[in-house]
Design a protein around this motif. Structure first.
Motif, short mmCIF file in Angstrom:
data_model
loop_
_atom_site.label_atom_id
_atom_site.label_comp_id
_atom_site.label_asym_id
_atom_site.label_seq_id
_atom_site.Cartn_x
_atom_site.Cartn_y
_atom_site.Cartn_z
N LEU A 1 23.89 45.29 32.18
CA LEU A 1 25.03 44.38 32.09
C LEU A 1 25.83 44.37 33.39
O LEU A 1 26.31 43.32 33.83
CB LEU A 1 25.93 44.78 30.92
N ALA A 2 25.97 45.54 34.02
CA ALA A 2 26.70 45.60 35.29
C ALA A 2 25.95 44.81 36.37
O ALA A 2 26.57 44.08 37.16
CB ALA A 2 26.88 47.06 35.71
N TYR A 3 24.64 44.97 36.43
CA TYR A 3 23.84 44.22 37.41
C TYR A 3 23.98 42.71 37.16
O TYR A 3 24.18 41.93 38.10
CB TYR A 3 22.38 44.64 37.31
N THR A 4 23.89 42.29 35.90
CA THR A 4 24.02 40.87 35.55
C THR A 4 25.39 40.34 35.95
O THR A 4 25.50 39.23 36.49
CB THR A 4 23.79 40.67 34.04
N ALA A 5 26.42 41.11 35.71
CA ALA A 5 27.77 40.67 36.08
C ALA A 5 27.87 40.45 37.58
O ALA A 5 28.47 39.47 38.05
CB ALA A 5 28.79 41.70 35.62
N GLY A 6 27.27 41.35 38.38
CA GLY A 6 27.29 41.18 39.83
C GLY A 6 26.57 39.93 40.28
O GLY A 6 27.06 39.18 41.14
N VAL A 7 25.39 39.68 39.71
CA VAL A 7 24.61 38.49 40.09
C VAL A 7 25.36 37.21 39.71
O VAL A 7 25.51 36.29 40.54
CB VAL A 7 23.23 38.52 39.41
N VAL A 8 25.82 37.12 38.47
CA VAL A 8 26.49 35.90 38.00
C VAL A 8 27.78 35.67 38.78
O VAL A 8 28.09 34.53 39.17
CB VAL A 8 26.76 35.98 36.48
N LEU A 9 28.53 36.74 39.04
CA LEU A 9 29.78 36.58 39.80
C LEU A 9 29.50 36.09 41.21
O LEU A 9 30.21 35.22 41.73
CB LEU A 9 30.52 37.91 39.84
N ALA A 10 28.47 36.60 41.87
CA ALA A 10 28.14 36.16 43.23
C ALA A 10 27.73 34.70 43.25
O ALA A 10 28.19 33.92 44.10
CB ALA A 10 27.04 37.04 43.81
N CYS A 11 26.86 34.28 42.32
CA CYS A 11 26.42 32.88 42.27
C CYS A 11 27.58 31.95 41.96
O CYS A 11 27.75 30.89 42.59
CB CYS A 11 25.31 32.72 41.24
N ALA A 12 28.40 32.32 40.97
CA ALA A 12 29.53 31.48 40.61
C ALA A 12 30.56 31.42 41.74
O ALA A 12 31.14 30.37 42.02
CB ALA A 12 30.18 31.99 39.32
N GLY A 13 30.77 32.58 42.41
CA GLY A 13 31.72 32.59 43.51
C GLY A 13 31.29 31.72 44.68
O GLY A 13 32.09 30.97 45.24
N LEU A 14 30.00 31.81 45.04
CA LEU A 14 29.49 30.95 46.11
C LEU A 14 29.58 29.48 45.73
O LEU A 14 29.94 28.63 46.54
CB LEU A 14 28.05 31.32 46.44
N GLY A 15 29.23 29.16 44.45
CA GLY A 15 29.33 27.79 43.99
C GLY A 15 30.75 27.27 44.02
O GLY A 15 31.01 26.13 44.44
N ALA A 16 31.71 28.09 43.57
CA ALA A 16 33.12 27.68 43.59
C ALA A 16 33.60 27.45 45.01
O ALA A 16 34.36 26.50 45.28
CB ALA A 16 33.97 28.74 42.90
N LEU A 17 33.16 28.29 45.94
CA LEU A 17 33.56 28.13 47.34
C LEU A 17 33.00 26.84 47.92
O LEU A 17 33.70 26.11 48.64
CB LEU A 17 33.08 29.33 48.15
N VAL A 18 31.73 26.52 47.61
CA VAL A 18 31.14 25.27 48.09
C VAL A 18 31.92 24.07 47.55
O VAL A 18 32.27 23.14 48.29
CB VAL A 18 29.66 25.17 47.67
#
Length: 668
Positions: A324-341
Motif C-alpha cells: 500500500l505504501a508503494y502504491t501510494a507513492g506511485v499514484v501520488l507521483a503520477c497525479a502530482g505530475l499530471g496536476a502540474l502539467v
C-alpha cells in the motif's frame, strides 16, 4: 458631347465582362431611405447548381471575396457587408471559407442629410466575385440596380449577429490568441473562428488549415489560432473582427482590440473529435500504466522491489502495508505530475507529459540519482529500509520507491496511453486527475497483487546468497540508464554541462558512501557540495541548440508552414514528433523509421517527411500536439494526398510505414 466622351471609359469599366451565369446576384432595398438613418440593402446570391459555391469576405487559403461599389450620393456612406456564418472546405490541404446554396449578404448604408438625393432613379452599383466548384473557379460580375422587396426579416436572422461586447486579441510568437465574450453556459458545438482580416501586420498571416485550440475562462472563450509568421515585425493591426461559428450555420460576429490575454484558470475544450467515455479512458490509462512495468528504465527497480516483498516472508500485515505504501507513492507521483502539467497549461505554458525532461536541471538531477542507485545496486553502500537495496523494506522506503519508479517511468509511453493522456489535458480537472491516478494504479498493480495474495508471494524465489548476486547484476541495466541520461545531458548542454553532471554524481555517491559508513561530517559535506553545485549548474543558461540527428528519410524540420507547403504539393506526407529522452521514440525509429526498406518505399511514393524534435521545449510543437489530442511524444501522422491526418499507433511495426507508402497514389 465632349463631357460624354470623357466619361465613356469610366462607364465602360463598370459594365460586366463575365456575367453572373454560375451564381446570379440581385440587389434589394428595405423600404425607402430616411435622412440620417441606416438603410439596409441585401445582395442575394443564387447558384445555378449545387456544385457552385461563393466565398466569405476572407476566403481563406484560396478563392476571392466580394468587391462591391455603390453609386451613392455625397454624404452617404456604405458600411461593412454583414455575412452569414461560412462553412469550411479543405481541398489539397488548403482551407476555404465558402457558402453552398443560396445565401444573402446585408449591406448597411448610412443615409445623408438629404434623403431625396437619389431622385427617382434606383440605387445602382457594381459587384465582382468568384464562383467555384471543387475543380474550377470562374470570375463573375454584375451591374446592380436596387429594387424593393425581398425577405429582410429572414435575411437578418440568417446573418451572424454582432456581440454587444468587444473582445481582445494578442499575437504571441506564432499564435494569435483571441478572447471572445460569451456566456459560460452557452453551448459551443463545433467552434471555429473565421477572421475577416487576412494580414495581421508585422509579417503575421493566419494558417487557416491548422487546427484551432479553444479554452474556457469564465464568460470568455479563448481561441488560439496558429500563424504562418511570428508577427515580430512592425505594423500590427489596431483591430480585429470575424465570426465565431458553432456549426449548423450558427454563430456570432465579434470585434476585438489589442490587449493582454492571460490564461490562468482557463480550461481547454475537447477537440472536434468526440472523446471516448471516461470509463474507457480510465481503462486505457490503467492498461498503459500496467505495461510500464516491463519498460527497461523501470524494470531494475521493480525487480528488486519484488524481492524486497519476498523478504517479508509470512508476515501478512507487513507485506500489505508495504504494498500500500508503494502504491501510494506511485499514484501520488503520477497525479502530482499530471496536476502540474494541467496547471502550467492553464497558465498559458505549452507543456506536455514528461515536460520535466526538457529542463537541463531536472535531467542533471536524474543523472545523479540513477548514478547513486547504480552504486547501491553494486553494493557500494546500503540504504536501510529502502526497497531498492534488496533488503526488507520499511513503509517509508516503499513509498519513496514508488515515487522513484513513477518518476523514471515518465518518459516511457505505450500503445494505450496516447489517447488517455491527451484526453486528460482537455477534460475537466477532476476527470483529468482521475486518468493520471489510473495510470499510477496500473503501474503499482503487480505489487498490490503480490502484497495481498500470499499464494503469489510464495511463488517468488526464496531469499539466499543468490539475491546479492542478482542485485549486483541489476546494476548493469541501471548503469545503461545512467549512460542514456549522460548522453541526454550532453545533448542538452554539451561537454561542459556533462562534466558538471558527472562531478555532481560523484559527490552524491561519495557522500552516500561516507555518510552510510558513519562518517557523517564528511558525508553531509559532500552531499551539500553536490546540492550547491547542482543548483548552480541548473541555474546557468544553456544556450546550446539540440541539433537533429541524421536520418535516412532526410526530413524537413517541422513547422506549420512547412506542413502546409508539403500538403499543398499533392504528395503523401509523414510527420513524426520525437525527443532524445523518449524511450519509445528511439525504439520506433530503430525498428520502423530508420530502415532502408522505409526509405526506398518513401522515395518511390514521393513521400514528404517532416520531423519535430521536442527534446527542448518548443511552444509551436506543444501547441500542435495539443491540437492533435496528444499529451506528448511520440506522435506519428500520415497525410494522404488531399486528405486530413491519420494518426498512427505509438508503437510502430517494421512494415507499417512501407505499407502506407505502397498504398499511396502515384506522386505527381
Amino acid at each position: 458631347m465632349a463631357l460624354s466622351l470623357l466619361a465613356a471609359p469610366g462607364l465602360r469599366a463598370q459594365e460586366p465582362r463575365f456575367g453572373d451565369e454560375n451564381i446570379a446576384v440581385s440587389l434589394f432595398a428595405d423600404g425607402a431611405p430616411q435622412a440620417g438613418e441606416e438603410w439596409m440593402l441585401a445582395l442575394q446570391f443564387r447558384p445555378s447548381g449545387p456544385e457552385w459555391h461563393g466565398y466569405y469576405a476572407n476566403p481563406g487559403d484560396a478563392g476571392q471575396g466580394m468587391d462591391l461599389t455603390l453609386d451613392l450620393p455625397d454624404g452617404w456612406t456604405m458600411g461593412e457587408p454583414i455575412y452569414p456564418v461560412p462553412e469550411r472546405l479543405v481541398i489539397a490541404g488548403l482551407m476555404n471559407h465558402i457558402y453552398e446554396g443560396e445565401y444573402t449578404v446585408l449591406v448597411p448604408v448610412r443615409v445623408g442629410a438629404d434623403a431625396s438625393a437619389l431622385g427617382r432613379a434606383p440605387l445602382s452599383g457594381f459587384v465582382t466575385y468568384l464562383a467555384c466548384t471543387d475543380r474550377i473557379c470562374v470570375p463573375q460580375d454584375a451591374r446592380l440596380e436596387a429594387r424593393q422587396g425581398g425577405d429582410f426579416a429572414r435575411w437578418r436572422a440568417e446573418v451572424a449577429p454582432l456581440l454587444d461586447r468587444e473582445g481582445g486579441f494578442e499575437v504571441i510568437g506564432e499564435t494569435l490568441r483571441i478572447a471572445i465574450p460569451l456566456p459560460a453556459d452557452l453551448a459551443l458545438g463545433d467552434p471555429h473562428v473565421f477572421l475577416r482580416e487576412d494580414d495581421l501586420g508585422g509579417g503575421a498571416r493566419v494558417d487557416y488549415a491548422a487546427p484551432q485550440r479553444f479554452l474556457r475562462k469564465g464568460n470568455l472563450l479563448v481561441a488560439e489560432i496558429p500563424l504562418a509568421g511570428d508577427g515580430s515585425g512592425e505594423g500590427g493591426i489596431a483591430s480585429l473582427s470575424g465570426i465565431i461559428g458553432f456549426g449548423d450555420g450558427q454563430g456570432l460576429r465579434f470585434e476585438a482590440a489589442p490587449q493582454a490575454i492571460p490564461l490562468d484558470g482557463a480550461v481547454p475544450l475537447p477537440s472536434d473529435a468526440a472523446l471516448p467515455s471516461l470509463w474507457l479512458l480510465l481503462a486505457a490509462a490503467f492498461a498503459g500504466g500496467l505495461l510500464l512495468n516491463i519498460m527497461p528504465c523501470v524494470f531494475p527497480i521493480l525487480s528488486l522491489k519484488a524481492l524486497a516483498l519476498a523478504r517479508a516472508g509470512g508476515d501478512e500485515t507487513a507485506a500489505r502495508r508495504d504494498a500500500l505504501a508503494y502504491t501510494a507513492g506511485v499514484v501520488l507521483a503520477c497525479a502530482g505530475l499530471g496536476a502540474l502539467v494541467m496547471a502550467l497549461r492553464a497558465a498559458g505554458q505549452q507543456v506536455g507529459w514528461a515536460f520535466q525532461l526538457q529542463e537541463p536541471g531536472v535531467v542533471l538531477a536524474l543523472f545523479a540519482l540513477t548514478a547513486a542507485i547504480t552504486a547501491n545496486f553494486s553494493g557500494l553502500f546500503e540504504l536501510p529500509g529502502f526497497a531498492i537495496s534488496g533488503q526488507g523494506s520499511s513503509t517509508g522506503g516503499s513509498f519513496a520507491t514508488g515515487l522513484l519508479a513513477a518518476l523514471v517511468a515518465t518518459p516511457c509511453t505505450g500503445p494505450f496511453m496516447a489517447l488517455a493522456l491527451g484526453a486528460a489535458l482537455v477534460l475537466a480537472p477532476m476527470e483529468g486527475m482521475a486518468i493520471f491516478a489510473a495510470l499510477g494504479l496500473g503501474l503499482a498493480l503487480p505489487f498490490l497483487v503480490i502484497g495481498f495474495v500470499p499464494a503469489i508471494r510464495r511463488l517468488l524465489p526464496r531469499p539466499g546468497p543468490w539475491l546479492e548476486r542478482f542485485r549486483r547484476w541489476m546494476a548493469l541495466p541501471m548503469g545503461l540508464t545512467v549512460a542514456a541520461l549522460g548522453w541526454l545531458v550532453w545533448r542538452l548542454g554539451g561537454w561542459p554541462f556533462l562534466a558538471l553532471a558527472v562531478l555532481v554524481a560523484i559527490l552524491v555517491v561519495a557522500g552516500a558512501i561516507v555518510l552510510l559508513g558513519r562518517r557523517s561530517r564528511f558525508g553531509w559535506a559532500a552531499l551539500a557540495a553536490a546540492l550547491v553545485l547542482g543548483w548552480w549548474s541548473a541555474s546557468q543558461p544553456v544556450a546550446r541548440e539540440v541539433t537533429a540527428s541524421e536520418s535516412l528519410l532526410d526530413p524537413q524540420p517541422f513547422s506549420q508552414a512547412a506542413l502546409a507547403e508539403a500538403r499543398a504539393s499533392g504528395r503523401p506526407v509523414f510527420v513524426w514528433f520525437t525527443a532524445d529522452w523518449c524511450v519509445t521514440c528511439k525504439v520506433n525509429e530503430s525498428v520502423a523509421i530508420e530502415r532502408e526498406a522505409t526509405r526506398a518505399a518513401f522515395e518511390k511514393a514521393g513521400v514528404v517527411s517532416l520531423r519535430g524534435d521536442w527534446t527542448r521545449r518548443d511552444e509551436a510543437i506543444a501547441s500542435f500536439l495539443a491540437d492533435q489530442g496528444a499529451a506528448g511524444v511520440p506522435l506519428y501522422l500520415w497525410y494522404p494526398p488531399g486528405s486530413e491526418a491519420r494518426q498512427l499507433p505509438q508503437v510502430l511495426t517494421p512494415e507499417a510505414l512501407p505499407a502506407l507508402a505502397r498504398a499511396a497514389p502515384p506522386a505527381p
